[in-house]
Structures are given as structure tokens and as C-alpha cells.
Scaffold this active site. Sequence first.
Site: not given
Length: 187
Positions: A11-13, A55-56, A105-106
Site C-alpha cells: 500500500d502507499r499512504d 493504492t486507493n 478499489r481495495k
Amino acid sequence: MADLQWTLFMDRDGVVNEQIVGGYVMEPEQFVYIPHFLEAMRILRPRFARIILVTNQQCVGKRLCTLEDIDHIHDRMQGQLLVQGTPFDRIYCCPHLASDSCACRKPNIGMAMQAQRDFPEIDFGKSLMIGDSISDMQFARNAGIIPVHVGAVRHPEFEHILDITTSHFDSLYDFALHLDEIPPFSR
């Protein structure tokens, strides 16, 4: 020793960069790496055949920024990672709103399926997903990927998804430092 059959999804954030509480990272100046992220990538890059960012980014769907703005952030990040020889193999971004119920979308597995189309050698049974949210952990389970939670907060709702005692690390760097203790990477 590397087992180059394994894929690391991330994931990113909250994993790569600091989250903006109540907001979104919408421009490069707002993108701040989590401490020791770059060092973690130097440890992890040689250990995995592929490292893929999923990433969403519903800030695009909310029209707070454009997909080009997100791409610019990712291009800058990739440039920094390329300098140290640790770029992501691919970045997948879902720009849709949570209410859109899109397949990418996750916790839905559209981004994992796209990665597998782009890299047919990906075996979800030989993949890890590093994330900090319930949707990241559900994404991993839905795709048959091994979930690993990172972050200072241990969410009780994760207990039904993963063994929080062996699948939780304070950060990506903490995970990287302990990779050799995690089956099947333990020696």
C-alpha cells in the site's frame, strides 16, 4: 538469500509515506516518506522478484486532484527510488470513490488481477501484501495473498484476518529487518 519467486505488494499512504489525517496527498510537496522507508526498500528489493504498489486514491474521484497529479507524485517517488536502484516494478492506482464499488478499489482484487495479467508469473500464494488498513488486509485475503500489517496501531478488527502476533510490524523498515524470521523466508 533471495527467493525470486515471491512478489511483494504494498500500500502507499501509511506504508510508503505519511498519511495526511483527514486529507489526501495531492501534490509532491505533501509526499513525505515514512522514516526509514528508503532503507527498507534497499533491504527488500533484492529479496523479491517484484515489488508492486497498489493504492486507493479517491481524492481523484472526489475531484480534489487529477490522475495526472497522482502520476506526478508517483513519477517523482519512482525517480528517487530509481536513483538508489529500488524502484517499484509497477504502480496501480484506483482513482474511484468508495461508493463507486469498482473492481479495482481495495478490498476488491482488481489491481492484483491486473498485476497478474502484466506479470503472468505472479503466484498469489507466493505473495505478501504490506498494508496499514483493514481494506489492505481484506484485499490480501480476497486475492489469496499473505497479509502483513504495519503501523503503530494494532487494530482489533484485524484478528479475524491475520495472526496479529506474527503478522504485525511497526513499519515497513521493521518488517524488512525481520524478514528472515518470517516463514518461508526464515533460514
